[in-house]
Motif scaffolding. Structure first.
Motif, short mmCIF file in Angstrom:
data_model
loop_
_atom_site.label_atom_id
_atom_site.label_comp_id
_atom_site.label_asym_id
_atom_site.label_seq_id
_atom_site.Cartn_x
_atom_site.Cartn_y
_atom_site.Cartn_z
N UNK A 27 0.70 -1.17 -0.01
CA UNK A 27 0.10 -0.03 -0.12
C UNK A 27 0.85 1.17 -0.04
N UNK A 28 0.23 2.40 -0.38
CA UNK A 28 0.82 3.77 -0.24
C UNK A 28 1.65 3.93 -1.25
N UNK A 29 2.51 5.03 -1.08
CA UNK A 29 3.26 5.41 -2.35
C UNK A 29 4.88 5.75 -1.63
N UNK A 30 5.87 6.20 -2.35
CA UNK A 30 6.87 6.38 -1.89
C UNK A 30 7.11 7.94 -1.55
N UNK A 31 6.05 8.66 -1.61
CA UNK A 31 5.86 10.12 -1.12
C UNK A 31 6.39 10.36 0.02
N UNK A 32 7.02 11.50 0.23
CA UNK A 32 7.57 11.75 1.69
C UNK A 32 6.62 12.57 2.11
N UNK A 33 6.12 12.43 3.49
CA UNK A 33 5.31 13.49 4.14
C UNK A 33 6.02 14.12 5.40
N UNK A 34 5.79 15.31 5.44
CA UNK A 34 6.28 16.10 6.75
C UNK A 34 5.59 15.59 7.77
N UNK A 35 6.10 15.75 9.24
CA UNK A 35 5.43 15.37 10.33
C UNK A 35 4.09 16.16 10.30
N UNK A 36 3.92 17.55 9.88
CA UNK A 36 2.86 18.21 9.92
C UNK A 36 1.87 17.51 9.11
N UNK A 37 2.22 17.02 8.02
CA UNK A 37 1.05 16.03 7.23
C UNK A 37 0.87 14.85 7.81
N UNK A 38 1.76 14.19 8.52
CA UNK A 38 1.38 12.89 9.05
C UNK A 38 0.23 12.93 10.15
N UNK A 39 0.73 14.18 11.01
CA UNK A 39 -0.01 14.52 12.04
C UNK A 39 -1.65 14.87 11.70
N UNK A 40 -1.85 15.63 10.47
CA UNK A 40 -3.07 15.91 10.10
C UNK A 40 -3.93 14.75 9.76
N UNK A 41 -3.01 13.60 9.08
CA UNK A 41 -3.46 12.77 8.52
C UNK A 41 -4.09 11.56 9.83
N UNK A 42 -3.15 11.50 10.86
CA UNK A 42 -3.57 10.66 11.97
C UNK A 42 -4.43 11.34 13.07
N UNK A 43 -4.90 12.88 12.70
CA UNK A 43 -5.54 13.59 13.59
C UNK A 43 -4.69 13.62 15.23
N UNK A 44 -3.49 13.83 14.81
CA UNK A 44 -2.90 14.22 16.39
C UNK A 44 -1.97 15.38 16.27
N UNK A 45 -1.30 15.61 17.27
CA UNK A 45 -0.51 17.03 17.10
C UNK A 45 1.01 16.57 16.28
N UNK A 46 1.54 17.76 15.82
CA UNK A 46 2.79 17.30 15.07
C UNK A 46 3.96 17.00 16.32
N UNK A 47 3.89 17.56 17.39
CA UNK A 47 4.63 17.22 18.53
C UNK A 47 4.29 15.72 18.93
#
Length: 60
Positions: free
Chosen positions: A4-24
């Motif tokens: 699944x998924x791609x090799x696209x690189x995500x920033x911590x901010x993008x991951x946080x938004x996806x998981x609905x948690x804070x960047x910290x």
């Protein structure tokens, strides 16, 4: 090859938004979650496929 998924690189901010948690939270917990970061200079990036695999393994 990872599933699944791609090799696209995500920033911590993008991951946080996806998981609905804070960047910290992402920056503090990625090791606990077993996510391998890709370093770009001093910056953390995460492969989209690794996030997809984590979600499939832990949430179904």
């Amino acid at each position: 090859m990872s599933r699944g998924g791609s090799n696209r690189l995500l920033t911590p901010e993008e991951v946080a938004a996806w998981l609905k948690v804070s960047e910290t939270t992402v920056k503090n917990k990625y090791r606990t979650w077993g996510l391998r970061p890709q370093k770009v200079g001093r910056l953390l990036r995460f492969r989209e496929r690794d996030i997809v695999a984590y979600l499939e393994d832990h949430y179904g």
